[in-house]
Structures are given as structure tokens and as C-alpha cells.
Design a protein around this motif. Sequence first.
Motif, mmCIF file in Angstrom:
data_model
loop_
_atom_site.group_PDB
_atom_site.id
_atom_site.type_symbol
_atom_site.label_atom_id
_atom_site.label_comp_id
_atom_site.label_asym_id
_atom_site.label_seq_id
_atom_site.Cartn_x
_atom_site.Cartn_y
_atom_site.Cartn_z
ATOM 1 N N GLN A 105 0.833 -1.208 0.000
ATOM 2 C CA GLN A 105 0.000 0.000 0.000
ATOM 3 C C GLN A 105 0.870 1.261 0.000
ATOM 4 O O GLN A 105 0.590 2.224 -0.718
ATOM 5 C CB GLN A 105 -0.917 -0.001 1.217
ATOM 6 C CG GLN A 105 -1.825 1.221 1.296
ATOM 7 C CD GLN A 105 -2.701 1.205 2.541
ATOM 8 O OE1 GLN A 105 -2.737 0.227 3.278
ATOM 9 N NE2 GLN A 105 -3.403 2.296 2.783
ATOM 10 N N LEU A 106 1.928 1.247 0.797
ATOM 11 C CA LEU A 106 2.799 2.424 0.863
ATOM 12 C C LEU A 106 3.581 2.620 -0.431
ATOM 13 O O LEU A 106 3.837 3.762 -0.844
ATOM 14 C CB LEU A 106 3.756 2.293 2.049
ATOM 15 C CG LEU A 106 3.118 2.538 3.417
ATOM 16 C CD1 LEU A 106 4.074 2.157 4.538
ATOM 17 C CD2 LEU A 106 2.694 3.998 3.560
ATOM 18 N N ILE A 107 3.974 1.529 -1.074
ATOM 19 C CA ILE A 107 4.652 1.658 -2.372
ATOM 20 C C ILE A 107 3.738 2.395 -3.345
ATOM 21 O O ILE A 107 4.166 3.337 -4.033
ATOM 22 C CB ILE A 107 5.045 0.273 -2.920
ATOM 23 C CG1 ILE A 107 6.175 -0.339 -2.082
ATOM 24 C CG2 ILE A 107 5.477 0.377 -4.389
ATOM 25 C CD1 ILE A 107 6.478 -1.780 -2.407
ATOM 26 N N SER A 108 2.474 1.993 -3.395
ATOM 27 C CA SER A 108 1.506 2.641 -4.288
ATOM 28 C C SER A 108 1.270 4.097 -3.892
ATOM 29 O O SER A 108 1.255 5.000 -4.744
ATOM 30 C CB SER A 108 0.183 1.874 -4.273
ATOM 31 O OG SER A 108 0.344 0.555 -4.753
ATOM 32 N N THR A 109 1.095 4.341 -2.601
ATOM 33 C CA THR A 109 0.784 5.687 -2.119
ATOM 34 C C THR A 109 1.919 6.664 -2.399
ATOM 35 O O THR A 109 1.688 7.781 -2.902
ATOM 36 C CB THR A 109 0.494 5.658 -0.609
ATOM 37 O OG1 THR A 109 -0.651 4.834 -0.371
ATOM 38 C CG2 THR A 109 0.238 7.063 -0.076
ATOM 39 N N TYR A 110 3.137 6.278 -2.101
ATOM 40 C CA TYR A 110 4.258 7.204 -2.271
ATOM 41 C C TYR A 110 4.604 7.424 -3.736
ATOM 42 O O TYR A 110 5.100 8.491 -4.111
ATOM 43 C CB TYR A 110 5.469 6.732 -1.462
ATOM 44 C CG TYR A 110 5.399 7.193 -0.023
ATOM 45 C CD1 TYR A 110 6.220 8.209 0.455
ATOM 46 C CD2 TYR A 110 4.457 6.655 0.853
ATOM 47 C CE1 TYR A 110 6.130 8.660 1.758
ATOM 48 C CE2 TYR A 110 4.352 7.093 2.164
ATOM 49 C CZ TYR A 110 5.186 8.101 2.606
ATOM 50 O OH TYR A 110 5.087 8.552 3.904
ATOM 51 N N LYS A 111 4.333 6.429 -4.569
ATOM 52 C CA LYS A 111 4.504 6.636 -6.008
ATOM 53 C C LYS A 111 3.486 7.645 -6.512
ATOM 54 O O LYS A 111 3.802 8.542 -7.312
ATOM 55 C CB LYS A 111 4.356 5.301 -6.741
ATOM 56 C CG LYS A 111 4.452 5.401 -8.260
ATOM 57 C CD LYS A 111 5.818 5.926 -8.714
ATOM 58 C CE LYS A 111 5.903 5.912 -10.236
ATOM 59 N NZ LYS A 111 7.149 6.591 -10.705
ATOM 60 N N ALA A 112 2.255 7.539 -6.038
ATOM 61 C CA ALA A 112 1.195 8.443 -6.484
ATOM 62 C C ALA A 112 1.375 9.858 -5.938
ATOM 63 O O ALA A 112 1.209 10.845 -6.664
ATOM 64 C CB ALA A 112 -0.173 7.892 -6.063
#
Length: 464
Positions: A372-379
Motif C-alpha cells: 500500500q505504501l509503495i503505491s501511495t508514495y509513487k502516487a
Amino acid sequence: MKYISTRGHVAPQGFIDTVLMGLADDGGLMIPEKIPHVSAATLKEWSTLSYKELFLQVFSLYTNEEIPKEDLKEMVDKSYASFRSPEVTPVKQLNDSLYILELFHGPTFAFKDVALQFMGEFYSYVSKKQNKIIHILGATSGDTGAAAIQGVRGKEGIKICILHPHEKVSKVQELQMTTVDDKNVLNLSVKGNFDDCQKLIKEQFADLDFKSKHNLRAINSINFVRILAQSVYYFYAYFQIEQGDQPKKVNVSVPSGNFGNIFSGFLAKMMGLPIHKLIIATNENNILERFVKSGEYKPGEFRSTHSPSMDIQVASNFERYLYYFLGQDAEKVSAYMNSLQNDGEIVISAEDLVRVQNDFEAHGASNEQGLQLISTYKAEYDYLLDPHTACGVAAYEECNGEDEICISFATAHPAKFNEAIEQCDIEQKFPAEIEQLFAKLQHQLVIDHNKEEIVKELVAFYEQ
């Protein structure tokens, strides 16, 4: 300065002999007799140094002048010549309270390069000076093996054997180790987990006759030079944070498996670096989090995760922390380690737990939280975290307080763990050095977790 064992039964050693010993001959870990203190004035002087200059200043406090300054400088220059950033470990700011220390700019795209490129040069230097063959033996959960092999491949007077858990490292980690075809490299892919590999390595170093006969040297973080080399980037990162007229407290969040990296921060703090919180970030193999929160140090059920370099239940460098936690009492350390071996756990009192919690905070991220954090910080920041770095960011979000700054360590490039990145529906472009690995032949021996068979392969390799 001399070096002693955490268990108290090794005569004081010099710097070079300490590095060559690796695991202490009494089964403990080598540490300095006294931690040098760095004054505020000296910290201010160091704050403007380049990474290489800072490395030389830190090491000069520990080497007893056994290595001439010009020789040490040459080793440092060679060690970091292959890094893709002139800063070696650059710092990126993501928001008002979060900075990322990028430790993946070395040849194998992981933080282990920072120490192991130097160790490769150091072992080569000692081999030539002493005219002795050096046989390196190590275990890896993924990154150490690749970095160690890269540091010594092709070097005269050195052979290296690395054990890694079969099919429990990422594909890129496996390829980085096993596509090396140099004659001085042996890869053993062991059917087991990292703790199985690490236990066997420790047993061979504890066999003093075997260790002496085959001139064994350690590359894992049981070797103090690994700890010392890693402490440099704590100083460097701290100095990169621009503070205004009202400076904030600075925390550090460190993805942790074998406790070596976070202990390097503990060493830097003992030396005088004014770190506020040392935050231990773990994954679902969260023995260190449980210890910090409950006072119980007990291996649990092993779990394979998206952050395999942290899939560790028994953290080797924990013993170094115990030594200082127990007031540098080697007898108490031995008693605690015997308890771990015989009873399978270490349990401390509620009063002592308060002291541990003054030294560390901790958070274990689940696989789901990491993705989830990988997705969030990329976005949100257009910054791609690898799954280990995501654990560090999870711990930052959990433990960082108001009016505090956190430096979270990016311990690996996301290209090394594309299996996790793909689950986030993110397509990344591989660096050319990683892309070309997939076309190379692999060289490894898949072997059962059988001590006799593994030792047989070791002996054949070292004696050929």
C-alpha cells in the motif's frame, strides 16, 4: 584502541586482527574497548566534509594507525569509485518531515555495497601485505552475498563462498550472485532459510581448528568493520538536513533484519551524533519489534515476505546491543546468550524494558501495508520505494512525532524486487546493469541443508 569480545574470553586485539578474526574466538562479537566520543565542535567541522573525507575521519578513530593514511585513502577511493552518485549516499526530501537516505547507488544496488566494497579492498590489501590466501565465508538473505561477491571477484589471494536460501531471495538478488563466473567465487543455494545458513556459518567460525586450517574470514555483519563502515552514513545523512533557527529533533528509521545496520546507528549515537529516535523497522518476521515492545526476544514462525532481506528470526548483532545494555558485563551477556540457545528466548524485566524503549522504537509492517505504501508514495511523491524501504516508511509514519524530522533509509533499489512492485500495478524501468543479468548463465550449486555435505563442498573449493 584495542578490541574485545562481548563474552570476555578473547585477549584484546588490534584493528586488523579484529577484522581478520570476524566472529570472536569465544563465540562472541568483537567490539571496541572504549567508544570514542566526538565533540560538538568536531561534529561541526565534519559537517562540511565529503562522504569519503568523513569516512576517513571516522575510521581514523578506530584503526590505531595500523593502516597508513595514504593506504586507507587509496582503499576508500577505490571502494566508492564505482558508485553512481558522487555523494555516495545522497539524501532526498519527500515532505516537511521525511527525508530518504538512498543507500543503493553502489554496484549491486543495495546498502551492503557501502561497507562491502571497502571490505573487499581491505581484504585484498591485507592479503598482499601478509602474503596469505584469504577464504571468505558468508551467508546472505539476498543483498550481502551479491555485494560481497562484487567486492572481491577476480581479486588475487581471495576466495569467497556464499550460502543463500534456495528460492527465498528475489530473482535479481539470485542473478547478481549466480551469474558471476569468476574462479574465486562459489555460490551454494541451500534448501532452507537464512537462519539455517547463518547458523552453519557461525558453527564453522566457532570451530577454531577449521577456521585456522582454512584461513576463514567473515563478510557478514558479525565483522566489526561492517558496523563501522555503516556508521559513516548516519553522520553524513544527519549533516545533510538543513536546519533553521529552530532545529527539530532528527529520527532515523532503519529497515532491520540482522540488527547490524541499526546497531551502526546506535554506535554513531554513542559517539555523540545527536540522533533523537532510532526506529527499528521490520516486516512480519518481527522478533526485534516484539523485543522492543514486550521485552521478549524469541524467534517466531518464519514467514516469507516481499522484503526477503529482512526475513530473519535470529539477529546476529543483537548481542552487541546486549553488551552495552548490560553495562558491558561479559558474564551477563554469556548468560543471556546461553538462555537463548538453551531455552530459545531472552526475557527482560519491566524495568529493563523501559531502558530498551529509551534506546529504540519499533514497528513491523505487514506485506499488505508495504504494498500500500509503495503505491501511495509513487502516487503522491512520484517516488518508488522498494519493499524494504516501504517498511522503513511505515515505521516513520507510526513512530515519528510532531515537530520531528525522520531520515528513512532506502536500503535497496526497487528494481531488485520487481515481484513486489508488479503487485502494485507499477511498471518500472530496470537499470541497464540489472536488465542484462537476465541473459546471463547462472553458476550455483543447489544443496540440501546438510552440514556435512556443505562443509565437504567448502573444503573442496578452498583447497582446489
